[in-house]
Design a protein around this motif. Structure first.
Motif, PDB file in Angstrom:
ATOM      1  N   UNK A  97      15.066  -2.998  -6.902  1.00 34.39           N
ATOM      2  CA  UNK A  97      15.637  -4.437  -7.071  1.00 34.39           C
ATOM      3  C   UNK A  97      15.422  -5.259  -5.738  1.00 34.39           C
ATOM      4  N   UNK A  98      14.967  -4.458  -4.733  1.00 33.70           N
ATOM      5  CA  UNK A  98      14.713  -5.197  -3.320  1.00 33.70           C
ATOM      6  C   UNK A  98      13.439  -6.008  -3.804  1.00 33.70           C
ATOM      7  N   UNK A  99      12.895  -5.944  -4.718  1.00 27.80           N
ATOM      8  CA  UNK A  99      11.403  -6.874  -5.002  1.00 27.80           C
ATOM      9  C   UNK A  99      12.169  -8.200  -5.190  1.00 27.80           C
TER      10      UNK A  99
ATOM     11  N   UNK B 112       1.007  -1.403   0.119  1.00 26.90           N
ATOM     12  CA  UNK B 112      -0.158  -0.074   0.089  1.00 26.90           C
ATOM     13  C   UNK B 112       0.518   1.355  -0.095  1.00 26.90           C
ATOM     14  N   UNK B 113       2.084   1.239   0.614  1.00 26.46           N
ATOM     15  CA  UNK B 113       3.109   2.190   0.451  1.00 26.46           C
ATOM     16  C   UNK B 113       4.332   1.570   0.563  1.00 26.46           C
ATOM     17  N   UNK B 114       5.282   1.921  -0.161  1.00 24.82           N
ATOM     18  CA  UNK B 114       6.712   1.448  -0.413  1.00 24.82           C
ATOM     19  C   UNK B 114       7.634   2.461  -0.895  1.00 24.82           C
ATOM     20  N   UNK B 115       8.568   2.944   0.165  1.00 29.70           N
ATOM     21  CA  UNK B 115       9.587   3.755  -0.105  1.00 29.70           C
ATOM     22  C   UNK B 115      10.339   3.581  -1.306  1.00 29.70           C
ATOM     23  N   UNK B 116      10.738   1.845  -1.313  1.00 26.45           N
ATOM     24  CA  UNK B 116      11.631   1.364  -2.231  1.00 26.45           C
ATOM     25  C   UNK B 116      10.798   0.756  -3.507  1.00 26.45           C
TER      26      UNK B 116
END
Length: 311
Positions: free
Chosen positions: A120-122, A112-116
């Motif tokens: 590539x952290x996904x 819902x909120x993701x600073x990143x």
């Protein structure tokens, strides 16, 4: 969808005349023992009967493989054959490549909120068996603790602390990814310095105020919250009391999973809070924040050691 599939079938049937094919033994063996069809155990008669479809299946498979992010067919379906009760049937199946692509990205909607976002952290994947984990006792401990919580559906978070670049954020992303993909839980991944800065900017900018309120509300309600780089924010007792403590209180009351990343141990973080908070009741604010963190992680504090992975 059905209309498109029926249309494709008509094209296939009208484009080929099965009777015009004369196959020699080598050509028959090609289809009979092809890796794609060998599981069907096709007879010579079945190959002749379905030669149009066999050719079309191989054509679609080869052409689709050349396209990296899309299917050769706009509706993401492929012609295929299957054996049932001894007979061969023609049917349509979902494109395996597109299934992988769509499933790979579907879980991102739960952030819902993701600073990143778009990072590539996904791609973060962590298991106790991976080399990076097996050679690092602290990371192995964190991975095992997470897996136990995950397996038992425990509403318990983890507090990871250690030097910069040792992999705290990477591990937390792997954890939240597992929750999103396998448990269908909503996620908020908040970078604390950015959050505080947005709240400050919101005093003079309505867009930032709206964004800050959005992060605040999502962080209270999401299934899994990560507060990344806790302690790196430059804040006062006003923020800690009105925002951080408020978020933690709600999450304790609703037993929601919360993960903390910090360069500071919990005791060091408490000392940092005391220095920053100047109001008369600052000690009470600090005590409450630390107590809520302990409740949310069930005293699971793990120091992540190792070399800086960023260099």
């Amino acid at each position: 969808m059905k209309k498109e599939l029926d249309s494709l079938k008509k094209i296939i049937n009208s484009s080929f005349n099965k009777n015009k094919y004369v196959l020699n033994n080598r050509e028959i063996d090609f289809y009979k023992y092809h890796e794609y069809f060998i599981h069907l155990d096709l007879t010579d008669e079945e190959i002749y009967k379905n030669i149009v479809y066999l050719k079309k299946i191989l054509f679609e498979t080869e052409e689709c493989a050349k396209k990296s992010n899309e299917c050769i067919n706009s509706f993401n379906m492929h012609l295929d054959l299957k054996r049932h009760m001894g007979n061969i049937y023609v049917y349509y199946k979902p494109c395996e490549k597109m299934n992988i692509i769509l499933n790979k990205n579907k879980f991102k909607e739960l952030y819902l909120y993701n600073y990143y976002d778009n990072s590539d952290l996904f791609e973060s994947i962590i298991t106790p068996e991976s080399t990076e984990i097996n050679t690092n006792p602290s990371k192995k401990e964190a991975a095992i603790l997470f897996q136990n919580n995950f397996k038992n559906d425990a509403n318990t978070g983890i507090y990871l602390y250690g030097k910069c670049g040792v992999g705290k954020t990477f591990m937390s992303f792997a954890f939240t990814k597992a929750y999103a993909k396998n448990k269908n839980k909503t996620i908020s991944f908040v970078y604390m310095p950015e959050f505080v800065n947005i709240i400050k900017l919101g005093f003079n900018n309505n867009l930032d105020k709206e964004k800050g309120n959005k992060i605040f509300e999502i962080s209270k309600s999401c299934d899994v919250l990560v507060l990344d780089d806790l302690g790196a924010e430059y804040a006062t007792d006003w923020f800690y009391s009105n925002y951080l403590l408020n978020i933690l209180n709600i999450r304790v009351a609703q037993k929601k999973i919360t993960i903390f990343n910090s360069n500071y141990s919990i005791n060091q973080f408490k000392q940092l809070l005391v220095k920053r908070c100047k109001s008369n009741d600052s000690m009470i604010i600090c005590e409450r924040i630390v107590e809520r963190i302990k409740q949310l992680v069930n005293n699971s504090f793990i120091e992540i050691t190792g070399k800086n992975m960023r260099y």
